[in-house]
Design a protein around this motif. Structure first.
Motif, PDB file in Angstrom:
ATOM      1  N   ILE A  84       0.865  -1.180   0.000  1.00  0.00           N
ATOM      2  CA  ILE A  84       0.000   0.000   0.000  1.00  0.00           C
ATOM      3  C   ILE A  84       0.900   1.227   0.000  1.00  0.00           C
ATOM      4  O   ILE A  84       1.826   1.326   0.816  1.00  0.00           O
ATOM      5  CB  ILE A  84      -0.918   0.031   1.239  1.00  0.00           C
ATOM      6  N   VAL A  85       0.637   2.148  -0.917  1.00  0.00           N
ATOM      7  CA  VAL A  85       1.462   3.359  -1.021  1.00  0.00           C
ATOM      8  C   VAL A  85       0.570   4.597  -0.973  1.00  0.00           C
ATOM      9  O   VAL A  85      -0.625   4.539  -1.282  1.00  0.00           O
ATOM     10  CB  VAL A  85       2.286   3.367  -2.324  1.00  0.00           C
ATOM     11  N   LEU A  86       1.175   5.709  -0.590  1.00  0.00           N
ATOM     12  CA  LEU A  86       0.470   6.989  -0.584  1.00  0.00           C
ATOM     13  C   LEU A  86       0.802   7.721  -1.876  1.00  0.00           C
ATOM     14  O   LEU A  86       1.970   7.877  -2.235  1.00  0.00           O
ATOM     15  CB  LEU A  86       0.895   7.836   0.616  1.00  0.00           C
ATOM     16  N   VAL A  87      -0.238   8.153  -2.584  1.00  0.00           N
ATOM     17  CA  VAL A  87      -0.038   8.833  -3.865  1.00  0.00           C
ATOM     18  C   VAL A  87      -0.836  10.129  -3.906  1.00  0.00           C
ATOM     19  O   VAL A  87      -1.822  10.305  -3.189  1.00  0.00           O
ATOM     20  CB  VAL A  87      -0.451   7.935  -5.055  1.00  0.00           C
ATOM     21  N   ALA A  88      -0.376  11.026  -4.775  1.00  0.00           N
ATOM     22  CA  ALA A  88      -1.045  12.314  -4.976  1.00  0.00           C
ATOM     23  C   ALA A  88      -0.820  12.753  -6.411  1.00  0.00           C
ATOM     24  O   ALA A  88       0.017  12.192  -7.129  1.00  0.00           O
ATOM     25  CB  ALA A  88      -0.494  13.354  -4.007  1.00  0.00           C
ATOM     26  N   SER A  89      -1.575  13.751  -6.834  1.00  0.00           N
ATOM     27  CA  SER A  89      -1.379  14.309  -8.169  1.00  0.00           C
ATOM     28  C   SER A  89       0.021  14.897  -8.282  1.00  0.00           C
ATOM     29  O   SER A  89       0.569  15.426  -7.306  1.00  0.00           O
ATOM     30  CB  SER A  89      -2.423  15.397  -8.430  1.00  0.00           C
ATOM     31  N   LYS A  90       0.587  14.826  -9.465  1.00  0.00           N
ATOM     32  CA  LYS A  90       1.923  15.395  -9.669  1.00  0.00           C
ATOM     33  C   LYS A  90       1.917  16.902  -9.433  1.00  0.00           C
ATOM     34  O   LYS A  90       2.961  17.507  -9.152  1.00  0.00           O
ATOM     35  CB  LYS A  90       2.416  15.083 -11.079  1.00  0.00           C
ATOM     36  N   ASN A  91       0.720  17.525  -9.545  1.00  0.00           N
ATOM     37  CA  ASN A  91       0.613  18.980  -9.378  1.00  0.00           C
ATOM     38  C   ASN A  91       0.301  19.404  -7.942  1.00  0.00           C
ATOM     39  O   ASN A  91       0.245  20.602  -7.649  1.00  0.00           O
ATOM     40  CB  ASN A  91      -0.481  19.527 -10.306  1.00  0.00           C
ATOM     41  N   PHE A  92       0.071  18.430  -7.072  1.00  0.00           N
ATOM     42  CA  PHE A  92      -0.245  18.756  -5.684  1.00  0.00           C
ATOM     43  C   PHE A  92       1.036  19.207  -4.977  1.00  0.00           C
ATOM     44  O   PHE A  92       2.026  18.485  -4.941  1.00  0.00           O
ATOM     45  CB  PHE A  92      -0.848  17.537  -4.998  1.00  0.00           C
ATOM     46  N   ASN A  93       0.989  20.394  -4.412  1.00  0.00           N
ATOM     47  CA  ASN A  93       2.152  20.948  -3.716  1.00  0.00           C
ATOM     48  C   ASN A  93       2.240  20.338  -2.317  1.00  0.00           C
ATOM     49  O   ASN A  93       1.718  20.879  -1.344  1.00  0.00           O
ATOM     50  CB  ASN A  93       2.041  22.475  -3.636  1.00  0.00           C
ATOM     51  N   ILE A 106      -4.987  13.166  -1.287  1.00  0.00           N
ATOM     52  CA  ILE A 106      -4.083  12.015  -1.271  1.00  0.00           C
ATOM     53  C   ILE A 106      -4.908  10.737  -1.170  1.00  0.00           C
ATOM     54  O   ILE A 106      -6.095  10.777  -0.847  1.00  0.00           O
ATOM     55  CB  ILE A 106      -3.079  12.091  -0.096  1.00  0.00           C
ATOM     56  N   ALA A 107      -4.268   9.606  -1.438  1.00  0.00           N
ATOM     57  CA  ALA A 107      -4.956   8.320  -1.320  1.00  0.00           C
ATOM     58  C   ALA A 107      -3.944   7.216  -1.060  1.00  0.00           C
ATOM     59  O   ALA A 107      -2.837   7.231  -1.613  1.00  0.00           O
ATOM     60  CB  ALA A 107      -5.750   8.011  -2.584  1.00  0.00           C
ATOM     61  N   PHE A 108      -4.325   6.279  -0.206  1.00  0.00           N
ATOM     62  CA  PHE A 108      -3.532   5.071   0.014  1.00  0.00           C
ATOM     63  C   PHE A 108      -4.098   3.977  -0.896  1.00  0.00           C
ATOM     64  O   PHE A 108      -5.252   3.568  -0.744  1.00  0.00           O
ATOM     65  CB  PHE A 108      -3.618   4.627   1.475  1.00  0.00           C
ATOM     66  N   LEU A 109      -3.283   3.526  -1.846  1.00  0.00           N
ATOM     67  CA  LEU A 109      -3.739   2.545  -2.828  1.00  0.00           C
ATOM     68  C   LEU A 109      -2.680   1.467  -3.039  1.00  0.00           C
ATOM     69  O   LEU A 109      -1.489   1.701  -2.787  1.00  0.00           O
ATOM     70  CB  LEU A 109      -4.028   3.236  -4.169  1.00  0.00           C
ATOM     71  N   PRO A 110      -3.090   0.292  -3.515  1.00  0.00           N
ATOM     72  CA  PRO A 110      -2.096  -0.735  -3.853  1.00  0.00           C
ATOM     73  C   PRO A 110      -1.169  -0.233  -4.955  1.00  0.00           C
ATOM     74  O   PRO A 110      -1.630   0.370  -5.933  1.00  0.00           O
ATOM     75  CB  PRO A 110      -2.952  -1.908  -4.346  1.00  0.00           C
ATOM     76  N   TYR A 111       0.114  -0.476  -4.787  1.00  0.00           N
ATOM     77  CA  TYR A 111       1.073  -0.036  -5.803  1.00  0.00           C
ATOM     78  C   TYR A 111       0.739  -0.626  -7.166  1.00  0.00           C
ATOM     79  O   TYR A 111       0.893   0.034  -8.199  1.00  0.00           O
ATOM     80  CB  TYR A 111       2.483  -0.451  -5.384  1.00  0.00           C
ATOM     81  N   LEU A 112       0.245  -1.850  -7.159  1.00  0.00           N
ATOM     82  CA  LEU A 112      -0.135  -2.518  -8.400  1.00  0.00           C
ATOM     83  C   LEU A 112      -1.140  -1.696  -9.203  1.00  0.00           C
ATOM     84  O   LEU A 112      -1.095  -1.665 -10.431  1.00  0.00           O
ATOM     85  CB  LEU A 112      -0.740  -3.880  -8.053  1.00  0.00           C
ATOM     86  N   SER A 113      -2.033  -0.993  -8.499  1.00  0.00           N
ATOM     87  CA  SER A 113      -3.109  -0.262  -9.174  1.00  0.00           C
ATOM     88  C   SER A 113      -2.687   1.120  -9.666  1.00  0.00           C
ATOM     89  O   SER A 113      -3.401   1.738 -10.463  1.00  0.00           O
ATOM     90  CB  SER A 113      -4.313  -0.122  -8.234  1.00  0.00           C
ATOM     91  N   VAL A 114      -1.549   1.629  -9.181  1.00  0.00           N
ATOM     92  CA  VAL A 114      -1.120   2.984  -9.577  1.00  0.00           C
ATOM     93  C   VAL A 114       0.235   2.978 -10.281  1.00  0.00           C
ATOM     94  O   VAL A 114       0.763   4.035 -10.631  1.00  0.00           O
ATOM     95  CB  VAL A 114      -1.048   3.924  -8.349  1.00  0.00           C
ATOM     96  N   ARG A 115       0.777   1.813 -10.502  1.00  0.00           N
ATOM     97  CA  ARG A 115       2.101   1.710 -11.113  1.00  0.00           C
ATOM     98  C   ARG A 115       2.151   2.397 -12.478  1.00  0.00           C
ATOM     99  O   ARG A 115       3.103   3.120 -12.793  1.00  0.00           O
ATOM    100  CB  ARG A 115       2.468   0.233 -11.250  1.00  0.00           C
ATOM    101  N   LYS A 116       1.128   2.196 -13.276  1.00  0.00           N
ATOM    102  CA  LYS A 116       1.090   2.785 -14.615  1.00  0.00           C
ATOM    103  C   LYS A 116       1.087   4.310 -14.544  1.00  0.00           C
ATOM    104  O   LYS A 116       1.814   4.984 -15.289  1.00  0.00           O
ATOM    105  CB  LYS A 116      -0.152   2.289 -15.356  1.00  0.00           C
ATOM    106  N   GLU A 117       0.268   4.877 -13.643  1.00  0.00           N
ATOM    107  CA  GLU A 117       0.158   6.340 -13.522  1.00  0.00           C
ATOM    108  C   GLU A 117       1.437   6.951 -12.947  1.00  0.00           C
ATOM    109  O   GLU A 117       1.801   8.081 -13.298  1.00  0.00           O
ATOM    110  CB  GLU A 117      -1.036   6.703 -12.641  1.00  0.00           C
ATOM    111  N   ILE A 118       2.119   6.208 -12.086  1.00  0.00           N
ATOM    112  CA  ILE A 118       3.386   6.704 -11.543  1.00  0.00           C
ATOM    113  C   ILE A 118       4.450   6.722 -12.639  1.00  0.00           C
ATOM    114  O   ILE A 118       5.196   7.692 -12.793  1.00  0.00           O
ATOM    115  CB  ILE A 118       3.834   5.836 -10.352  1.00  0.00           C
TER     116      ILE A 118
END
Length: 298
Positions: A164-173, A237-249
């Motif tokens: 589980i990882v914490l992710v945010a928009s690339k534009n979020f300061n 922000i959101a805590f999501l499985p890395y598997l589900s956000v790998r493409k967007e990262i």
């Protein structure tokens, strides 16, 4: 040495009666006795002794009993595999945890399908606990769950690890590294309680004396895709499985935020019943071959 003779011999060894086996096998007793006599001649050993208790095995017969069972099982497996090979479009029923099924299995199934073109894979998605129940009820051949099974009657194989990882928009300061305490003050997009990753997350923060009520949850969503869409357009922000956000990262649509002293790794396991067919076992071996091929992105 016909396989039928070995199978009949094993039945006689168990029943200790030629007449009973002749009746159950729909063969005359003289014909069965003659068949056993030919079997003894072929191995040049006496296999039976007659007594008041019926048929008794000689020392050679006891050795033959052990091997006849093995030969019979090998033969049955051979016939099952050959019958499977003859069947075109054999259906493999797979029940998977929703997140794993959407973000982990399609690429793997594509590769397996290429190697096993005669199989059709029927994939159904649901929470891990439901997958486990379906497998126990033998409504599916193979299941994929987050975490390990709680039922020791099922076989579990580790398919791969995720986190589980914490992710945010690339534009979020927002700082690239924050504390868990700071997380509590930032609007959070949360998956609904039905998601296995949400269950793992809640359990993890509870161990750190934080409840879900302490979180600043702005939206609770029933879709990872909806969560990512909202995430990309806002300061949340959101805590999501890395598997589900790998493409967007990898495509720089989302960014990882490191959380101090936060490490939530978990297993993705493949589960199945103990009495699986040879064809299912064959499919399982292919899944394990592609344990690292969970997504189609680099």
């Amino acid at each position: 040495m016909p396989i039928e003779s070995l199978q009949l011999f094993y039945k006689i060894a168990i029943e200790k009666s030629i007449s009973k086996v002749a009746t159950s096998s729909h063969i005359s007793q003289p014909a069965l006795s003659q068949q056993m006599h030919k079997l003894e001649e072929s191995v040049d050993a006496k296999l039976f002794e007659r007594s008041n208790k019926g048929i008794e095995l000689t020392s050679a017969g006891k050795i033959m009993e052990s091997y006849s069972l093995q030969f019979s099982q090998i033969y049955d497996n051979l016939i099952e595999d050959l019958n499977t090979l003859k069947k075109c479009n054999s259906v493999v029923r797979i029940y998977s945890d929703t997140e794993v099924g959407i973000y982990g299995l399609p690429c793997t199934l594509k590769k397996i399908k290429k190697n096993l073109p005669t199989y059709n894979f029927n994939l159904s998605l649901m929470p891990s606990i439901e997958v486990e129940n379906k497998i126990k009820q033998k409504q599916a051949d193979i299941g994929f769950i987050i975490g390990d099974t709680t039922d020791n009657t099922l076989i579990s194989k580790t398919f791969r690890m995720d986190k589980i990882v914490l992710v945010a928009s690339k534009n979020f300061n927002i700082n690239d590294k924050i504390s868990l305490k700071e997380v509590l003050d930032i609007p959070l997009l949360a998956l609904s309680e039905d998601f296995s990753s949400r269950y793992l997350f809640n359990k993890y923060i509870q161990e750190k004396n934080i409840s879900s009520e302490d979180l600043f949850i702005s939206h609770t969503l029933n879709s990872v895709e909806s969560t990512k869409t909202i995430l990309m357009d806002g300061n949340q922000i959101a805590f999501l499985p890395y598997l589900s956000v790998r493409k967007e990262i990898n495509s720089n649509q989302l960014k990882l935020i490191e959380v101090e002293n936060f490490n939530l790794d978990y297993e993705i396991n493949m589960i199945f019943n103990q009495d699986i067919t040879n064809s299912t076992e064959h499919i399982i071996s292919h899944f394990l071959k592609y344990t690292k091929c969970m997504t189609c992105v680099a």
